[in-house]
Design a protein around this motif. Sequence first.
Motif, short mmCIF file in Angstrom:
data_model
loop_
_atom_site.label_atom_id
_atom_site.label_comp_id
_atom_site.label_asym_id
_atom_site.label_seq_id
_atom_site.Cartn_x
_atom_site.Cartn_y
_atom_site.Cartn_z
N PHE A 321 73.38 18.18 53.87
CA PHE A 321 73.33 19.60 54.20
C PHE A 321 71.90 20.08 54.49
CE2 PHE A 321 76.99 19.28 51.23
CZ PHE A 321 77.98 19.67 52.11
N ARG A 322 70.94 19.18 54.47
CA ARG A 322 69.54 19.60 54.52
C ARG A 322 69.20 20.32 55.82
NH1 ARG A 322 65.19 15.25 52.84
NH2 ARG A 322 66.27 15.60 50.86
N GLY A 323 69.70 19.83 56.94
CA GLY A 323 69.37 20.42 58.22
C GLY A 323 69.80 21.87 58.33
N VAL A 324 71.09 22.14 58.07
CA VAL A 324 71.60 23.50 58.24
C VAL A 324 71.04 24.43 57.17
CG1 VAL A 324 73.69 23.09 56.86
CG2 VAL A 324 73.68 24.86 58.65
N CYS A 325 70.87 23.94 55.94
CA CYS A 325 70.32 24.78 54.87
C CYS A 325 68.84 25.11 55.14
CB CYS A 325 70.46 24.09 53.52
SG CYS A 325 72.16 23.99 52.93
N GLY A 326 68.10 24.12 55.61
CA GLY A 326 66.71 24.37 55.96
C GLY A 326 66.60 25.39 57.07
N GLY A 327 67.52 25.34 58.04
CA GLY A 327 67.53 26.32 59.11
C GLY A 327 67.83 27.72 58.61
N ILE A 328 68.77 27.83 57.67
CA ILE A 328 69.10 29.15 57.10
C ILE A 328 67.89 29.72 56.37
CG2 ILE A 328 70.49 30.30 55.33
CD1 ILE A 328 72.76 28.35 56.05
N ALA A 329 67.21 28.87 55.58
CA ALA A 329 66.04 29.33 54.82
C ALA A 329 64.92 29.77 55.75
CB ALA A 329 65.57 28.23 53.88
N ALA A 330 64.67 28.99 56.81
CA ALA A 330 63.60 29.36 57.75
C ALA A 330 63.93 30.66 58.48
CB ALA A 330 63.40 28.22 58.76
N THR A 331 65.20 30.84 58.83
CA THR A 331 65.62 32.09 59.47
C THR A 331 65.40 33.28 58.54
OG1 THR A 331 67.29 30.92 60.77
CG2 THR A 331 67.55 33.30 60.54
N ALA A 332 65.74 33.11 57.26
CA ALA A 332 65.52 34.18 56.27
C ALA A 332 64.04 34.51 56.16
CB ALA A 332 66.08 33.76 54.91
N ASN A 333 63.19 33.48 56.23
CA ASN A 333 61.75 33.70 56.15
C ASN A 333 61.24 34.55 57.30
OD1 ASN A 333 58.84 32.78 56.98
ND2 ASN A 333 59.00 32.23 54.83
N TRP A 334 61.66 34.23 58.52
CA TRP A 334 61.14 34.94 59.68
C TRP A 334 61.73 36.33 59.82
CZ3 TRP A 334 56.79 33.80 61.76
CH2 TRP A 334 56.33 32.49 61.70
N ILE A 335 62.97 36.52 59.39
CA ILE A 335 63.53 37.87 59.38
C ILE A 335 62.78 38.74 58.39
CG2 ILE A 335 65.57 39.24 58.76
CD1 ILE A 335 67.30 36.98 59.90
N SER A 336 62.48 38.18 57.22
CA SER A 336 61.71 38.92 56.21
C SER A 336 60.31 39.22 56.71
CB SER A 336 61.64 38.10 54.91
OG SER A 336 62.93 37.81 54.42
N ASN A 337 59.72 38.25 57.41
CA ASN A 337 58.40 38.44 58.02
C ASN A 337 58.42 39.64 58.97
OD1 ASN A 337 56.04 38.27 59.52
ND2 ASN A 337 56.13 36.06 59.76
N LEU A 338 59.45 39.69 59.82
CA LEU A 338 59.59 40.78 60.78
C LEU A 338 59.69 42.13 60.08
CD1 LEU A 338 60.06 41.78 63.72
CD2 LEU A 338 62.50 41.38 63.32
#
Length: 413
Positions: A321-338
């Motif tokens: 599950f590492r690929g999809v979970c890592g993608g979810i976490a990175a998306t959360a990071n950049w949305i929070s950044n915005l």
Amino acid sequence: MMMMMLSFFLSFFFQAPGTWRWMLGVAAIPAMVQFVLMLLLPESPRWLYRKRRVEEAEAILRKIYPTNEVEYEIRALKESVEAEIEEGGSSEKINIGKLLKTKTVRRGLVAGVGLQVFQQFVGINTVMYYSPTIVQLAGFASNQTALALSLVTSGLNALGSIVSIYLIDRTGRRRLLIVSLCGVVLSLGLLSTVFHKTTSSSPAIGRQETARFGGYTCPAYDSAGSGSSSWDCMKCLTASSPDCGFCAASADKLNPGACLISNSTVRDLCHGESRLWYTRGCPSRYGWLALIGLALYIIFFSPGMGTVPWIVNSEIYPLRFRGVCGGIAATANWISNLIVAQSFLSLTEAIGTSWTFLIFGVISVVALVFVIACVPETKGLPIEEVEKMLEHRALRFRLWKKGNDDERKNSSA
């Protein structure tokens, strides 16, 4: 981090007409270098295994891992891919519902996504993106001075990332996060206090000083009549329609100054009398304390909250599950950044810089509680043990772990 520091250097040293065009253009150079290097990047061994290109996958793994580890990695990858096939799909086909129904993945996502969100919501990119503005809010009028001082914060950020390389496997992920957040809380408390003092003790507006500039007096100040006697620099800067600026006294910038219309003509008049011109923050004797607060913030943030969330996210999810979970976490990071980057200046205008940093400080306290309760120690643990630990883990408010043996005991309890 190094690229961010380089961007501050470019901003400081580019002093020519059309500077902003040069700064945007220079950014194309590392993008082109990255594009060329991406062409040389090998394909994911996992994807190759899924496509039955086993020999290519093993050849890449042999280039990456030491000889004594490569057979284990090949075997682990093979078992993980076979487990995916038995479950009826690959990580690319896994939906959110399936992820949340899997206990280990759900708990891993809570920890991983939570860390990425808190990394942004403790305010790091407001400091990095707006450090020249923050320096001006602290009482440094010159754009050049603000840019020069912002180089310090970007340099400390890059240095902290290097320090993290040394500390991450010696102290552990969780301990480094806790120390980092404790320092961030203290630094934000200092910044909030300094900006409160800066705001509450700004220089007064002198009627005679203002009258020196004839017809350039701030209209809001003029219309205040007898009430103008209570005006200070901060009240002048918050006046609008039109915006106003503060021209400091020539002898001592903390003495009463002039409240004038803010435009290039008035700015030049102010500078022509060897005075400082302020449009963001006010003169203050506490400005250097704000710089110390910013430096401490970066020193504590960078080695811990700056790097550990990314490392934990690479270790905490089951391999399949590492690929999809890592993608979810990175998306959360950049949305929070915005969200944080877009709201910072609006918050400082609406509630003031002091309250804005206080909000970040409160969020940092919440982040500290979250790390203590929800983030496990993954230092030195193979992915199988991390998965078992998440399977049996409950919320525990423990600050320190003696080592990996304790984690194994806890995971089997």
